[in-house]
Design an enzyme around this catalytic site. Structure first.
Site, PDB file in Angstrom:
ATOM      1  N   SER A  15     -78.792 -29.834  15.491  1.00  0.00           N
ATOM      2  CA  SER A  15     -78.136 -30.198  14.236  1.00  0.00           C
ATOM      3  C   SER A  15     -78.609 -29.261  13.128  1.00  0.00           C
ATOM      4  O   SER A  15     -79.703 -28.691  13.205  1.00  0.00           O
ATOM      5  CB  SER A  15     -78.468 -31.641  13.864  1.00  0.00           C
ATOM      6  N   ARG A 138     -81.317 -50.697   8.677  1.00  0.00           N
ATOM      7  CA  ARG A 138     -82.177 -50.903   7.504  1.00  0.00           C
ATOM      8  C   ARG A 138     -81.380 -50.747   6.220  1.00  0.00           C
ATOM      9  O   ARG A 138     -81.427 -51.599   5.319  1.00  0.00           O
ATOM     10  CB  ARG A 138     -83.335 -49.894   7.520  1.00  0.00           C
ATOM     11  N   ARG A 156     -71.504 -42.348  11.272  1.00  0.00           N
ATOM     12  CA  ARG A 156     -72.507 -41.459  11.835  1.00  0.00           C
ATOM     13  C   ARG A 156     -72.048 -40.026  11.687  1.00  0.00           C
ATOM     14  O   ARG A 156     -70.929 -39.746  11.298  1.00  0.00           O
ATOM     15  CB  ARG A 156     -72.744 -41.788  13.314  1.00  0.00           C
ATOM     16  N   GLY A 157     -72.954 -39.089  12.011  1.00  0.00           N
ATOM     17  CA  GLY A 157     -72.622 -37.678  11.936  1.00  0.00           C
ATOM     18  C   GLY A 157     -73.555 -36.944  10.988  1.00  0.00           C
ATOM     19  O   GLY A 157     -74.377 -37.547  10.301  1.00  0.00           O
ATOM     20  N   ASN A 158     -73.423 -35.617  10.947  1.00  0.00           N
ATOM     21  CA  ASN A 158     -74.284 -34.836  10.055  1.00  0.00           C
ATOM     22  C   ASN A 158     -73.795 -34.953   8.605  1.00  0.00           C
ATOM     23  O   ASN A 158     -72.806 -35.629   8.314  1.00  0.00           O
ATOM     24  CB  ASN A 158     -74.353 -33.369  10.512  1.00  0.00           C
ATOM     25  N   VAL A 159     -74.503 -34.296   7.721  1.00  0.00           N
ATOM     26  CA  VAL A 159     -74.206 -34.431   6.295  1.00  0.00           C
ATOM     27  C   VAL A 159     -72.767 -34.039   5.985  1.00  0.00           C
ATOM     28  O   VAL A 159     -72.037 -34.750   5.279  1.00  0.00           O
ATOM     29  CB  VAL A 159     -75.191 -33.582   5.457  1.00  0.00           C
ATOM     30  N   THR A 161     -70.134 -33.997   7.897  1.00  0.00           N
ATOM     31  CA  THR A 161     -69.190 -34.971   8.452  1.00  0.00           C
ATOM     32  C   THR A 161     -69.085 -36.197   7.564  1.00  0.00           C
ATOM     33  O   THR A 161     -67.984 -36.693   7.266  1.00  0.00           O
ATOM     34  CB  THR A 161     -69.631 -35.393   9.864  1.00  0.00           C
ATOM     35  N   CYS A 249     -84.530 -49.505  16.407  1.00  0.00           N
ATOM     36  CA  CYS A 249     -83.260 -49.431  15.687  1.00  0.00           C
ATOM     37  C   CYS A 249     -82.589 -50.793  15.590  1.00  0.00           C
ATOM     38  O   CYS A 249     -81.597 -50.951  14.889  1.00  0.00           O
ATOM     39  CB  CYS A 249     -82.329 -48.436  16.387  1.00  0.00           C
TER      40      CYS A 249
END
Length: 322
Positions: A15, A138, A156-159, A161, A249
């Site tokens: 990533s 959280r 979800r995903g990277n920044v 996305t 999680c």
């Protein structure tokens, strides 16, 4: 290259953030032992982890935070890499046999940032009933505790996305770690971090750790100049809380420690996933100088929090609470 320092490969996820953190470690090693050709002395081995491949469901449904470390662990144990670079909040409290945490870099700002399509925002800026995207249980629980009117959906995903999803709608806002934004050089990192009164970070958030094979003394010595002892002590305490509460999680759990003037101040909390109830405890202890002492302090605080929460907290920890 110095004759006493062999070529040492650095394993990392692929990533953008993970690669940026691996480059930080690579550059630090080259400076500490140089002048060296960083790529030749410390080549980077990028690996796609199981966790990276899961984008359609929450990690708690797929197996937890170890999904981001499994392939890196195997590369080390198989001798393909001397080091593995991790975001410490993704690292399980117990490492696989044969591996150990040998170095922790100085921690970046551990706070969360709330982002809307227009940029950083405050929680009170969200419109009533806003749809907020996150994959963090959280953050979900903390957001609902502070703003029970909002709705949560999986994101979800990277920044890049996540920001594109905000631009496309209907998701109004999402949460990102300020540390990651800063390491990526993103302008959103200049936004105000969320108040710890409502958004206490995940244990070890903002910290980067490097694991080695047990008994690899050359790797241990190479990392010594990079280790930041104050950060290492703080996150050892936070991970002690995690261990005491059997955190994963599946548990909305937060912990944050700071070492100031020889005193370690530690706060921990657990929430119901729907945010309706929160248990929080704070303690401070002076004279902590070893990782063993810091971990023990965290264990004790976590156990005290568990005892104070009683049956209702146990239900959350066991996954049967709402």
């Amino acid at each position: 290259m110095a004759p006493t320092l062999p070529v040492m490969t650095i394993a990392t996820r692929t990533s953008p953030l993970a690669m940026a953190q691996a480059r930080m470690v690579q550059a630090g090693l080259a400076r500490a032992h140089g002048p060296l050709d960083a790529d030749a002395a410390f080549p980077i081995l990028g690996l796609v982890t199981t966790g990276d491949q899961i984008t359609d469901r929450a990690l708690l449904e797929a197996g937890g935070k170890g999904l981001f470390t499994r392939e890196l662990d195997r590369a080390q144990l198989d001798g393909e890499a001397a080091f593995a670079v991790h975001s410490m909040k993704d690292v399980p409290t117990h490492l696989p046999d044969g591996l150990e945490l040998a170095c922790v870099l100085e921690r970046e700002d551990p706070s969360d940032i709330l982002l809307m399509a227009s940029g950083p925002a405050r929680l009170e800026d969200l419109p009533h009933g806003a749809l907020v995207g996150t994959a963090s249980l959280r953050r979900q629980a903390q957001a609902l505790h502070a703003r029970p009117d909002i709705e949560i959906t999986l994101l979800r995903g990277n920044v890049g996305t996540r920001l594109q999803r905000l631009a496309d709608g209907p998701i109004v806002a999402t949460f990102l770690a300020k540390a990651g934004l800063k390491r990526l050089g993103r302008p959103e990192a200049n936004g105000q971090g969320l108040d710890f009164a409502h958004f206490l970070p995940a244990p070890a958030q903002g910290a980067v750790g490097i694991t080695i094979r047990k008994g690899d003394e050359a790797a241990r010595r190479a990392l010594e100049p990079l280790n930041h002892q104050e950060t290492a002590l703080a996150i050892a305490a936070e991970r002690g809380v995690l261990e005491a509460l059997d955190g994963s999680c599946r548990t909305p759990l937060a912990a944050h420690g700071t070492l100031t003037g020889g005193t370690l101040d530690l706060t921990a909390e657990v929430l119901q996933p729907d945010g309706k109830q929160r248990w929080r405890l704070q303690s401070a202890q002076s004279g902590i100088t070893t990782l063993i002492e810091a971990r023990q302090f965290g264990l004790e605080l976590g156990r005290s929090l568990r005892a104070d929460g009683g049956a209702a907290l146990e239900a959350v920890l066991s996954g049967t609470g709402s």
